[in-house]
Design an enzyme around this catalytic site. Structure first.
Site, PDB file in Angstrom:
ATOM      1  N   GLU A   6     -52.104 -20.213 -46.496  1.00 32.93           N
ATOM      2  CA  GLU A   6     -51.929 -18.833 -46.058  1.00 32.93           C
ATOM      3  C   GLU A   6     -52.173 -18.681 -44.559  1.00 32.93           C
ATOM      4  O   GLU A   6     -51.466 -17.948 -43.884  1.00 32.93           O
ATOM      5  CB  GLU A   6     -52.855 -17.901 -46.851  1.00 32.93           C
ATOM      6  CG  GLU A   6     -52.467 -17.744 -48.316  1.00 32.93           C
ATOM      7  CD  GLU A   6     -51.041 -17.221 -48.501  1.00 32.93           C
ATOM      8  OE1 GLU A   6     -50.522 -16.563 -47.585  1.00 32.93           O
ATOM      9  OE2 GLU A   6     -50.451 -17.469 -49.552  1.00 32.93           O
ATOM     10  N   TYR A  57     -53.702  -8.773 -46.010  1.00 33.95           N
ATOM     11  CA  TYR A  57     -52.721  -9.582 -46.708  1.00 33.95           C
ATOM     12  C   TYR A  57     -53.327 -10.886 -47.247  1.00 33.95           C
ATOM     13  O   TYR A  57     -53.181 -11.219 -48.423  1.00 33.95           O
ATOM     14  CB  TYR A  57     -51.506  -9.926 -45.817  1.00 33.95           C
ATOM     15  CG  TYR A  57     -50.778 -11.110 -46.393  1.00 33.95           C
ATOM     16  CD1 TYR A  57     -49.975 -10.955 -47.517  1.00 33.95           C
ATOM     17  CD2 TYR A  57     -50.995 -12.403 -45.906  1.00 33.95           C
ATOM     18  CE1 TYR A  57     -49.379 -12.041 -48.138  1.00 33.95           C
ATOM     19  CE2 TYR A  57     -50.404 -13.493 -46.509  1.00 33.95           C
ATOM     20  CZ  TYR A  57     -49.601 -13.320 -47.616  1.00 33.95           C
ATOM     21  OH  TYR A  57     -49.036 -14.386 -48.232  1.00 33.95           O
ATOM     22  N   ASP A  72     -46.746  -8.509 -47.946  1.00 33.36           N
ATOM     23  CA  ASP A  72     -46.355  -9.271 -46.765  1.00 33.36           C
ATOM     24  C   ASP A  72     -44.970  -8.793 -46.351  1.00 33.36           C
ATOM     25  O   ASP A  72     -44.394  -7.884 -46.955  1.00 33.36           O
ATOM     26  CB  ASP A  72     -46.355 -10.772 -47.056  1.00 33.36           C
ATOM     27  CG  ASP A  72     -45.088 -11.166 -47.783  1.00 33.36           C
ATOM     28  OD1 ASP A  72     -44.673 -10.409 -48.670  1.00 33.36           O
ATOM     29  OD2 ASP A  72     -44.510 -12.214 -47.467  1.00 33.36           O
ATOM     30  N   CYS A 130     -33.491 -11.870 -51.035  1.00 32.40           N
ATOM     31  CA  CYS A 130     -33.430 -10.592 -50.324  1.00 32.40           C
ATOM     32  C   CYS A 130     -33.921 -10.811 -48.896  1.00 32.40           C
ATOM     33  O   CYS A 130     -34.896 -10.229 -48.445  1.00 32.40           O
ATOM     34  CB  CYS A 130     -34.286  -9.555 -51.046  1.00 32.40           C
ATOM     35  SG  CYS A 130     -33.989  -7.852 -50.515  1.00 32.40           S
ATOM     36  N   CYS A 140     -27.104 -10.697 -52.716  1.00 32.25           N
ATOM     37  CA  CYS A 140     -27.268  -9.828 -53.890  1.00 32.25           C
ATOM     38  C   CYS A 140     -26.703 -10.462 -55.158  1.00 32.25           C
ATOM     39  O   CYS A 140     -27.111 -10.116 -56.264  1.00 32.25           O
ATOM     40  CB  CYS A 140     -26.626  -8.471 -53.643  1.00 32.25           C
ATOM     41  SG  CYS A 140     -27.285  -7.600 -52.198  1.00 32.25           S
ATOM     42  N   CYS A 192     -29.490 -11.922 -57.023  1.00 28.23           N
ATOM     43  CA  CYS A 192     -30.682 -11.089 -57.213  1.00 28.23           C
ATOM     44  C   CYS A 192     -30.780 -10.567 -58.639  1.00 28.23           C
ATOM     45  O   CYS A 192     -29.826  -9.990 -59.158  1.00 28.23           O
ATOM     46  CB  CYS A 192     -30.664  -9.905 -56.247  1.00 28.23           C
ATOM     47  SG  CYS A 192     -32.089  -8.803 -56.442  1.00 28.23           S
ATOM     48  N   CYS A 239     -30.922  -1.950 -57.633  1.00 33.60           N
ATOM     49  CA  CYS A 239     -31.385  -1.863 -56.245  1.00 33.60           C
ATOM     50  C   CYS A 239     -30.928  -0.560 -55.594  1.00 33.60           C
ATOM     51  O   CYS A 239     -29.726  -0.296 -55.466  1.00 33.60           O
ATOM     52  CB  CYS A 239     -30.871  -3.052 -55.442  1.00 33.60           C
ATOM     53  SG  CYS A 239     -31.315  -2.970 -53.688  1.00 33.60           S
TER      54      CYS A 239
END
Length: 312
Positions: free
Chosen positions: A57, A140, A158, A213, A220, A223, A229
């Site tokens: 991270e 975060y 995030d 995305c 798309c 997705c 969406c």
DNA sequence: CAGCCGTGGGA
DNA sequence: TTCCCAAGGCT
């Protein structure tokens, strides 16, 4: 902002009043998509442990996965536990950080390892508040470590998740520049009730933003929630607001700092003023950059005109 | 809260 | 080539 128009799947006939994306209809397809398409990243493997998750991270803060991978592997091999890192000078962390960028993160990770060793018995804490108290850990990262390493239920906001929610739920191309209270409320509202499902959802929404995305050219067609969406259903309206800030780099103090620190990283011992001066010809800016590095603790003056990476 | 803090790769 | 931007945090 020239937004490349996404390639929408052939607009299904569906009712004009398409179903709005809500929590109940998003969790299952997104989590299922994640189960099928998640990348096999080292910090997602069980052997990474909480420390591996935390290291990843820190490294992933503003640095792409592809560049983090090799450094992460070396880091964990050299310092498999927080105490191993804490036992070495901070300058070694800066050196091992290599060219990941934003080297203050290396200093903060070293400081976090020290705090973990001293205050938490060498174990990465599992609760959000304790994580948040560590150097270099903000909202975060605290949520990410608690969620990914310990399976806790936290909204993980995030840049990927913010973009996904902006599009799928809010119906706009991009989220605001700075995280808003409205975004936090939305993320909280969408968080699955079940702890394990919530943790999976956090990772899944991040991965969806990273792989499908994406900022420039969302795909798309791949997705799992394209049919619901809000941005797509609205016809992909372009981002209105103020242009998203673009940062210049060439000729800035940041570039000079980077060049100066590179000299220190690549040297085996102390470096002379002359070696430092060779990287940038403008003396005022050069001095300012070096002063900044010293002030940040990234560089340690050892004598008049001699510098090294920090031992303390 | 806006500005600052690195670096490299893809479009 | 230039521009965008990539799992933020701190002051």
């Amino acid at each position: 902002m020239t937004a490349t128009t996404p390639t929408p799947p052939p607009a299904t006939d569906a009712a004009p009043s398409a179903p709005a994306a809500d929590a109940a209809t998003l969790h299952t397809p997104v989590n299922a998509w994640f189960a099928a398409h998640a990348r096999d990243l080292p910090w997602r493997r069980p052997e990474a442990g909480p420390w591996g998750v935390m290291v990843s991270e820190f490294m992933l803060q503003q640095t792409p996965v592809s560049r983090v991978l090799p450094v992460y592997e070396q880091w964990l091999k050299r310092w498999p536990r927080p105490a191993d890192l804490a036992a070495e000078p901070p300058g070694e962390a800066v050196r091992a950080w290599g060219r990941l960028g934003y080297p203050r993160r290396a200093l903060r990770l070293h400081a976090a390892a020290t705090a973990i060793t001293e205050r938490h018995g060498g174990e990465v804490p599992d609760d959000h508040a304790a994580l948040l108290a560590l150097p270099g850990v903000g909202e975060y990262t605290a949520a990410a470590v608690a969620s990914f390493a310990y399976g806790r239920r936290h909204a993980v906001l995030d840049t990927n998740v913010r973009r996904v929610l902006a599009r799928v739920v809010t119906g706009v191309q991009y989220p605001p520049n700075a995280t808003t209270a409205a975004e936090r409320r939305l993320a909280q509202r969408l968080l699955p009730d079940d702890e394990a499902t919530a943790a999976r959802w956090a990772a899944a929404t991040m991965e969806l933003g990273a792989l499908v995305c994406t900022a420039r050219t969302p795909d798309c067609g791949r997705c799992p929630v394209a049919a619901r969406c809000a941005w797509r259903l609205a016809g992909f309206p372009a981002h209105d607001g103020p242009p998203r800030r673009g940062q210049t780099y060439a000729g800035t103090d940041r570039q000079v700092r980077g060049m100066l620190l590179a000299v220190l990283r690549e040297a085996t011992g102390p470096v002379t003023q002359e070696q430092m001066d060779a990287v940038w010809d403008e003396p005022v800016q050069r001095a300012r950059a070096l002063d900044g590095l010293v002030a940040d603790g990234l560089v340690e003056p050892v004598a008049q005109g001699v510098y090294r990476l920090p031992l303390e």
